[in-house]
Design a protein around this motif. Structure first.
Motif: not given
Length: 193
Positions: A117, A112, A106, A115
């Motif tokens: 992701g 995040a 996480r 990234s």
């Protein structure tokens, strides 16, 4: 003093290799210092702490998987694209179990957001275009696919299917068929009046 040639990138890659060898949970700055035969303090000019190192490994893994997934799904559609994407995650997890575990870390929201992701979700949405899903079904499908891929891979890596038949490759193909059928059969939402 840090050994010449040590950089944050080199330490991240060495940490990723260590994660694949001993497990992501075992990766620390101390373990990495032992690998390079340097003091822990000498690594702090490159990584802030073990959490920073683990985050860097997670970002590396996400980048690697996104690049592999983009190559795998290029020019494919429907079940072919779905299977290609799923196989990237499964194969990556088998080849790099520590990095795959790192990719599940996480991340802080700001990390995040910057990234790879988001690329994973975009790639999944790209293959879902072949299924003609609208929102919110497309978001549900992204979550479903991520859950199924990660769940199966985690159980398989953990040895959950070792002593049962049929072969896991057959089950994987069955799952791809089932997901494809589910996504193809999803009824279109009713038209707005």
């Amino acid at each position: 003093m840090a050994r010449a040639g040590l950089t944050a990138e080199r330490l991240t890659l060495a940490g990723a290799e260590l994660a694949d060898e001993v497990g992501f949970d075992q990766v620390t700055v101390s373990a990495l210092a032992r690998r390079f035969d340097v003091t822990v303090a000498s690594l702090y000019s490159h990584v802030r702490n073990s959490q920073d190192l683990r985050t860097r490994i997670a970002l590396l893994a996400l980048d690697e998987m996104a690049a592999l997934a983009a190559d795998a799904v290029a020019g494919r559609a429907g079940r072919d694209a779905l299977t290609a994407l799923a196989n990237v995650y499964r194969d990556y997890a088998r080849e790099h179990p520590g990095r795959y575990a790192a990719a599940q870390l996480r991340l802080a929201p700001e990390t995040a957001a910057a990234s790879a992701g988001g690329r994973h979700a975009q790639l999944t949405r790209a293959i879902l275009r072949g299924y003609d899903l609208t929102e919110p079904d497309q978001t549900h499908a992204v979550r479903l696919l991520g859950s199924v891929f990660h769940g199966y891979v985690s159980l398989e890596l953990g040895g959950g299917f070792e002593h049962s038949a049929p072969d896991t490759a057959q089950t994987w193909e069955w799952i791809m068929d089932a997901l494809d059928a589910l996504l193809r059969s999803r009824p279109a939402p009713p038209a707005a009046a």
